[in-house]
Design a protein around this motif. Structure first.
Motif, PDB file in Angstrom:
ATOM      1  N   LEU A 242      -3.514  40.718  30.465  1.00  0.00           N
ATOM      2  CA  LEU A 242      -2.190  41.306  30.263  1.00  0.00           C
ATOM      3  C   LEU A 242      -1.803  42.234  31.420  1.00  0.00           C
ATOM      4  O   LEU A 242      -0.644  42.278  31.826  1.00  0.00           O
ATOM      5  CB  LEU A 242      -2.155  42.061  28.933  1.00  0.00           C
ATOM      6  N   LEU A 246       1.469  41.617  33.471  1.00  0.00           N
ATOM      7  CA  LEU A 246       2.563  42.546  33.222  1.00  0.00           C
ATOM      8  C   LEU A 246       2.505  43.828  34.041  1.00  0.00           C
ATOM      9  O   LEU A 246       3.430  44.639  33.981  1.00  0.00           O
ATOM     10  CB  LEU A 246       2.597  42.905  31.723  1.00  0.00           C
ATOM     11  N   ILE A 250       3.046  48.344  31.541  1.00  0.00           N
ATOM     12  CA  ILE A 250       3.405  47.488  30.405  1.00  0.00           C
ATOM     13  C   ILE A 250       2.167  46.785  29.854  1.00  0.00           C
ATOM     14  O   ILE A 250       1.993  46.650  28.632  1.00  0.00           O
ATOM     15  CB  ILE A 250       4.464  46.451  30.821  1.00  0.00           C
ATOM     16  N   GLY A 251       1.283  46.347  30.743  1.00  0.00           N
ATOM     17  CA  GLY A 251       0.082  45.637  30.312  1.00  0.00           C
ATOM     18  C   GLY A 251      -0.800  46.474  29.413  1.00  0.00           C
ATOM     19  O   GLY A 251      -1.317  45.988  28.395  1.00  0.00           O
ATOM     20  N   VAL A 254       0.946  46.851  25.925  1.00  0.00           N
ATOM     21  CA  VAL A 254       0.868  45.625  25.134  1.00  0.00           C
ATOM     22  C   VAL A 254      -0.566  45.381  24.671  1.00  0.00           C
ATOM     23  O   VAL A 254      -0.816  45.023  23.512  1.00  0.00           O
ATOM     24  CB  VAL A 254       1.391  44.423  25.944  1.00  0.00           C
TER      25      VAL A 254
END
Length: 297
Positions: A242, A246, A250-251, A254
């Protein structure tokens, strides 16, 4: 590895405390009435705390030092080139933290157990192992797995910029026959000792509590292995993927959400199911009625 062992040691200490959950809880209910000062010293004489100290000092820390001396490139995740490039204070700190972090992990889990937060104590071990595997998989530059599967800096520098699955598997296969991998295989006895100590503590707790249908040894070992090499490893891989897709900000957000719902949250988390399989969520003791402990994270 120098960057990994600080998390691994913490996980080991927390894991030893979790395995002795019933013993710790029982000792907390039967404190010495002679006064708080004496109680502090009694806690330092806990056999499970002593086992944690001995394991970290006699087995875990020496294994790290051996690897650092024999394979400085690999043990520093390809940061150092030889012994001379590693400051003495780094080596000293490395040895110390391999012991102190284990004691810290035990202490934190023990405090949570005594406070009735057994699942939170269980998660401490998971947190340590997740951090350990995340560094191995992702590292600080997204190349953690390449650093791990490289016996030396020359091999690491030869990795393609964007390796295909076939290229990565070829390099992993070559690493498996390297002196580093063979040494790690020989040192797996340390992990066997770790499992044996935890298994013995768990079974002792079941006996003291008079648990009628305690899990068998094979079930306990499988549960522990799935928790560490299944849930924690997969969680680290998901987080790394992720972040690659991203970006860090953001990774991470998430990944935290996915891991919370899939692993941690009692209603849906696999971690909580493994915790229940270990039967550490109730406070049954000999001569007392069974009163489930509320789940507190």
């Amino acid at each position: 590895m120098v960057q990994v062992d600080v998390f691994w040691s913490y996980a080991i200490g927390a894991g030893f405390a979790v395995a002795a959950t019933r013993q710790i809880a029982s000792a907390g209910r039967h404190k010495d009435p002679s006064g708080p000062a004496r109680n502090r010293w009694v806690r330092f004489s806990s056999p499970h705390r002593v086992v944690t100290l001995l394991y970290c000092a006699v087995l875990f820390a020496p294994s790290g030092i051996y690897l650092l001396w024999a394979f400085p490139d690999w043990e520093t995740m390809q940061v150092a080139t030889d012994h001379g490039s590693i400051p003495a204070w780094v080596v000293t700190l490395f040895v110390i933290t391999n012991v102190t972090q284990g004691l810290l992990g035990y202490w934190v889990a023990e405090r949570l157990i005594l406070g009735g937060r057994r699942y939170a104590a269980f998660l401490q071990a998971g947190l340590g192992y997740f951090a350990m595997f995340f560094v191995l998989v992702h590292g600080w530059d997204g190349r953690g797995y390449q650093r791990f599967f490289s016996a030396d800096q020359e091999t690491f520098q030869a990795w393609p910029a964007n390796p295909t699955a076939s290229e990565a598997l070829d390099r992993v296969g070559s690493w498996l026959t390297s002196p580093v991998a063979l040494t790690l295989a020989a040192m797996s006895v340390i992990v066997i000792v770790l499992l044996w100590v935890m298994l013995d503590s768990l079974r002792e707790g079941y006996r003291l509590a008079g648990v009628d249908r305690a899990p068998g040894a094979l079930r306990l070992i499988i549960t522990m292995l799935v928790a560490v090499f299944g849930v924690c490893v997969v969680s680290a891989i998901i987080a790394s993927v992720l972040i690659h897709l991203l970006g860090w900000f953001i990774g991470v957000l998430v990944a935290a959400g996915v891991i919370w719902f899939a692993v941690i949250w009692p209603r849906t988390g696999l971690g909580y199911r493994l915790f229940r399989l270990l039967q550490l969520d109730d406070d049954t003791t000999v001569g007392e009625s069974s009163q489930p402990v509320p789940v507190r994270i």
